[in-house]
Design a protein around this motif. Structure first.
Motif, PDB file in Angstrom:
ATOM      1  N   VAL A 162     -25.058 -25.282   9.937  1.00 12.50           N
ATOM      2  CA  VAL A 162     -24.822 -26.462  10.774  1.00 12.50           C
ATOM      3  C   VAL A 162     -24.235 -26.045  12.118  1.00 12.50           C
ATOM      4  CG1 VAL A 162     -23.494 -28.597  11.007  1.00 12.50           C
ATOM      5  CG2 VAL A 162     -24.559 -28.022   8.819  1.00 12.50           C
ATOM      6  N   PHE A 163     -23.305 -25.093  12.093  1.00 14.28           N
ATOM      7  CA  PHE A 163     -22.705 -24.599  13.335  1.00 14.28           C
ATOM      8  C   PHE A 163     -23.775 -24.000  14.244  1.00 14.28           C
ATOM      9  CE2 PHE A 163     -21.118 -20.953  15.759  1.00 14.28           C
ATOM     10  CZ  PHE A 163     -20.103 -21.542  16.501  1.00 14.28           C
ATOM     11  N   GLU A 164     -24.674 -23.221  13.655  1.00 19.48           N
ATOM     12  CA  GLU A 164     -25.736 -22.588  14.439  1.00 19.48           C
ATOM     13  C   GLU A 164     -26.627 -23.640  15.095  1.00 19.48           C
ATOM     14  OE1 GLU A 164     -29.395 -19.377  13.838  1.00 19.48           O
ATOM     15  OE2 GLU A 164     -28.422 -20.285  12.092  1.00 19.48           O
ATOM     16  N   PHE A 192     -23.896 -23.542  18.238  1.00 23.46           N
ATOM     17  CA  PHE A 192     -24.206 -22.221  18.778  1.00 23.46           C
ATOM     18  C   PHE A 192     -25.477 -22.197  19.618  1.00 23.46           C
ATOM     19  CE2 PHE A 192     -26.327 -18.058  18.202  1.00 23.46           C
ATOM     20  CZ  PHE A 192     -25.433 -17.280  18.913  1.00 23.46           C
ATOM     21  N   GLN A 193     -26.567 -22.792  19.126  1.00 26.38           N
ATOM     22  CA  GLN A 193     -27.853 -22.687  19.823  1.00 26.38           C
ATOM     23  C   GLN A 193     -27.849 -23.380  21.175  1.00 26.38           C
ATOM     24  OE1 GLN A 193     -31.236 -23.752  17.424  1.00 26.38           O
ATOM     25  NE2 GLN A 193     -31.276 -21.742  16.477  1.00 26.38           N
ATOM     26  N   GLN A 194     -26.908 -24.281  21.408  1.00 25.20           N
ATOM     27  CA  GLN A 194     -26.843 -24.966  22.696  1.00 25.20           C
ATOM     28  C   GLN A 194     -26.308 -24.047  23.793  1.00 25.20           C
ATOM     29  OE1 GLN A 194     -28.228 -27.805  22.611  1.00 25.20           O
ATOM     30  NE2 GLN A 194     -28.266 -28.086  20.407  1.00 25.20           N
ATOM     31  N   ASP A 195     -25.592 -22.992  23.391  1.00 21.64           N
ATOM     32  CA  ASP A 195     -24.932 -22.138  24.381  1.00 21.64           C
ATOM     33  C   ASP A 195     -25.517 -20.732  24.470  1.00 21.64           C
ATOM     34  OD1 ASP A 195     -23.006 -24.131  25.005  1.00 21.64           O
ATOM     35  OD2 ASP A 195     -21.923 -23.621  23.176  1.00 21.64           O
ATOM     36  N   VAL A 196     -26.224 -20.297  23.437  1.00 23.65           N
ATOM     37  CA  VAL A 196     -26.722 -18.924  23.427  1.00 23.65           C
ATOM     38  C   VAL A 196     -27.845 -18.767  24.448  1.00 23.65           C
ATOM     39  CG1 VAL A 196     -28.497 -19.299  21.670  1.00 23.65           C
ATOM     40  CG2 VAL A 196     -27.424 -17.048  21.886  1.00 23.65           C
TER      41      VAL A 196
END
Length: 734
Positions: free
Chosen positions: A158-160, A164-168
């Motif tokens: 869920v974090f990913e 996470f995917q919004q910023d990577v």
């Protein structure tokens, strides 16, 4: 002076050396900034190679959202009406394709080089490392800020997906996606560095290379399609799969190819001309540099005209074109306000370059001139135009098609080929120099901030500041959840408001024109003994007939009207600008009320980056299946007498099915938006907190070796200064 290859290659070597130095100091700054610098260098290397080619072709990129009609446009405009490219929905739409002239038609599928794939795998590993690090930091921050909460942290998955995917970096995200697509099919990696040449039934063979489920799709870099069209001898066409491609890696590759294009043609369907999707393409998809000219083309003009009120064609046509131009002006003004940093590419888009086309009408005009039969779909468009506009004249088809105007524009561009290429080549180094310096400046700003904070803070102070940020975000959590929850409730309520409108709209699309004809029949009948007496008689037979195309028109117009109504209403489900403004003010107000010193810009930037991801839902409704049902039951194209009742019943049933299916799409789209907002409600504060505290967490780990890291920051800052000075002194003028 012209392009100087020696100077360009010397600068490229200089940039590569700087890259090497940057890579050796990765622990001191964000890797995304290193990838930005590296991307500029890679693009420059490609451009230098192209600039040194003799008799270089003029490169024209075709850009648009998926299903904007790019392939149809190319067939009608570039390929003289020949179906060289299959239309939307075929495997070719899944791949970036470079189209060139050749006496012998063939397709060459280029796979990634092995060194490229090694870099992809390396970036996929970096993706995992960053994910693990950021998830660990998130868990620490969450545990400290939710000590009294009974709720646990969200799962890593869920974090990913939500944080996470919004910023990577998109580079890392694309690499991870490609390696996942390969999965257990690792045997295909043996083809890396190869190029497969296809001939014969090229389009069928391409399915295995560029189809959504193609065996080789993950490792295909691009496709070269060579066609026997002399008109392309000095041109190269880059047909993109769509910048809103759901597969990130293809969308990223498209943007990389566009950097090499000299001219870009941006297609936007007239029925949604210059909508939020197109604005997003302009603002985020088109490269700032390299592209010398952008031509905006409103595609599918026939569909746009049929959305106008019935009546005079001349009035409807003028109203539609004025409306599209007004939308263009409003869109550009809004885009400039929202994306001032993208002013460079926006300034290359002018209202004077606006063109409007209908590939369908262009095809119809050509076929009529050559006395060829129209396809069923083309016949339907023609019938709809006649039905909507009594004064419509078929001699107008060529004008609606608009291809001649496009060809004149392209010819003018072709005449400017030398000037365009010369201008682009002469700015290669200047463009790279500016972008390299910007990337280095961002690194230097981060170094300065990190060094100052590390120098002036104790471990306790860093921890206190981290906790202070956590407290500020915690104090605003309730208000943020209230704002997002309110917007989510608005999405759910909108369903109940829109569904009845779909049913009411049916009333405007049920009328059928029954054509009545009478036929006199005469005969002679024998009566009396042995029928010797002859009597003459006559009777009238009345036939009622309905053209099936009327039902098709009703279904098409109902579906189109409902889709446009829904998408327009979606824009008001939540006002993105208003929502963003309220959220920014809530967070800033919380910081202002705290005792902590802070710079508003340091808060606004991560906030705005996250808020930029918010978008209203949109539906795309395919009504062709309903039309197929009509045409399959009435293959003759008309219904007579008793069958008219069957046709009316079928129309009513299909209109109800459209409402039902569109209602399901509406519910699903708004539920998706509500889910997105609900997720933001519970994760937004955590996400901003993680962004604001991430740097502090890094410095917390360096505090034990403060002097060592301070010296490293100071020395590396000097190195960056030297790099900037070195690049700035490079003579990029010609």
């Amino acid at each position: 002076m012209g392009f100087d290859p020696a100077k360009a290659n010397a600068y490229l070597q200089q940039a590569r050396q700087i890259e090497q130095t940057l890579s050796e100091h990765q622990e001191l700054f964000d890797e995304g900034k290193f990838l930005d610098f590296q991307s500029v260098t890679t693009t420059l290397e490609t451009e230098i190679q192209r600039a040194q080619q003799e008799a270089r072709k003029l490169s024209i990129g075709i850009v648009g959202a998926m299903k904007a009609g790019k392939s149809s446009f190319l067939n009608a405009c570039i390929f003289g009406g020949k179906d060289v490219l299959p239309k939307a929905g075929t495997p070719m739409t899944a791949a970036l394709t470079r189209i060139r002239y050749s006496e012998t038609p063939q397709a060459t599928v280029h796979f990634y080089e092995r060194k490229d794939w090694e870099k992809i795998e390396d970036n996929a590993q970096k993706y995992e490392e960053q994910l693990n690090t950021k998830y660990s930091n998130y868990c620490k921050i969450y545990d400290r800020s939710h000590a009294d909460s009974t709720e646990g942290v969200c799962s890593k998955q869920v974090f990913e997906r939500t944080l996470f995917q919004q910023d990577v970096s998109e580079v890392l995200k694309s690499a991870k996606e490609l390696t996942q697509m390969v999965g257990s099919n690792s045997a295909i990696l043996e083809h890396l560095g190869d190029a497969d040449v296809l001939d014969g039934d090229i389009m069928a063979k391409l399915q295995d290379y560029v189809g959504a489920r193609g065996r080789f799709t993950p490792i295909v870099n691009y496709v070269e399609l060579e066609v026997n069209l002399p008109e392309l001898e000095d041109l190269e066409i880059v047909d993109t799969p769509g910048l809103n491609d759901p597969i990130v890696s293809r969308s990223y590759a498209t943007r990389q190819f566009l950097r090499a294009c000299d001219v870009v043609i941006l297609l936007s369907p007239c029925s949604q001309f210059m909508d939020a999707n197109t604005v997003g393409l302009m603002a985020n998809g088109l490269p700032d540099n390299g592209v010398r000219k952008v031509i905006v083309v409103g595609s599918k003009l026939d569909s746009g005209l049929l959305n106008e009120p019935k009546g005079s064609f001349a009035v409807a046509s003028q109203h539609a074109l004025n409306s599209y131009k007004g939308q263009f002006r409003n869109t550009m003004q809004q885009a400039m306000r929202n994306n001032p940093r993208r002013a460079g590419i926006m300034e290359k888009i002018s209202e004077s370059d606006l063109l409007f086309v209908s590939s369908t009408c262009s095809s119809m005009a050509r076929k009529q001139k050559q006395h060829q039969p129209l396809s069923p779909a083309e016949n339907l468009v023609l019938q709809n135009l006649h039905s909507n506009f009594p004064d419509f004249d078929e001699t107008l088809l060529s004008s609606i098609g608009g291809i001649n105007k496009v060809l004149k524009t392209l010819e003018a561009v072709r005449q400017q080929k030398a000037e365009i290429i010369h201008g682009k080549n002469n700015t290669l180094l200047e463009t790279a120099q500016i972008n390299h310096l910007r990337a280095l400046d961002k690194i230097q700003q981060e170094l300065s901030s990190s060094r100052t904070t590390l120098k002036n803070s104790t471990s306790e102070q860093l921890l206190q500041r981290t906790e202070a940020i956590q407290q500020v975000m915690e104090s605003s959590r309730g208000k943020l959840m209230y704002i997002f929850d309110g917007a989510a409730i608005g999405c759910k309520n909108k369903v109940n408001q829109l569904l009845p409108q779909l049913t009411l709209e049916q009333q405007n699309h049920q009328r059928l024109d029954v054509q009545t004809s009478s036929e006199e029949h005469h005969g002679v009948e024998g009566t009396g003994l042995f029928g010797l007496i002859k009597e003459h008689y006559s009777y009238t037979v009345t036939n009622n007939r309905v053209d099936v195309s009327e039902v098709v028109t009703n279904l098409e117009h109902h579906a189109s009207t409902c889709q446009n109504t829904i998408n327009q209403e979606f824009q008001y489900v939540f006002n993105r600008e208003q929502l963003s403004h309220r959220i920014v003010e809530v967070v800033l107000d919380a910081f202002r009320k705290s005792d902590m010193e802070f710079d508003e810009d340091d808060i606004r930037l991560p906030l705005q980056n996250v808020l930029n991801e918010l978008s209203s839902p949109e539906i795309r409704f395919d009504y062709t299946t309903y039309i197929d049902k009509v045409e399959s039951q009435f293959p003759s194209g008309y219904a007579e007498n008793d069958d008219i009742h069957k046709l009316k019943s079928l129309q009513t049933r299909l209109l109800n099915e459209i409402d039902q299916d569109m209602g399901q799409q509406l519910t699903a789209a708004l539920q998706m938006a509500a889910n997105m907002l609900n997720k933001q409600a519970v994760t937004f504060a955590d996400r901003i907190q993680e962004l604001l505290c991430g740097e502090l967490e890094k410095l917390q780990g360096q505090i034990q070796e403060r002097e060592t890291y301070l010296a490293a920051y100071q020395q590396f800052d000097k190195t960056i200064q030297q790099m900037k000075k070195q690049l700035a002194q490079t003579d990029s003028s010609h």
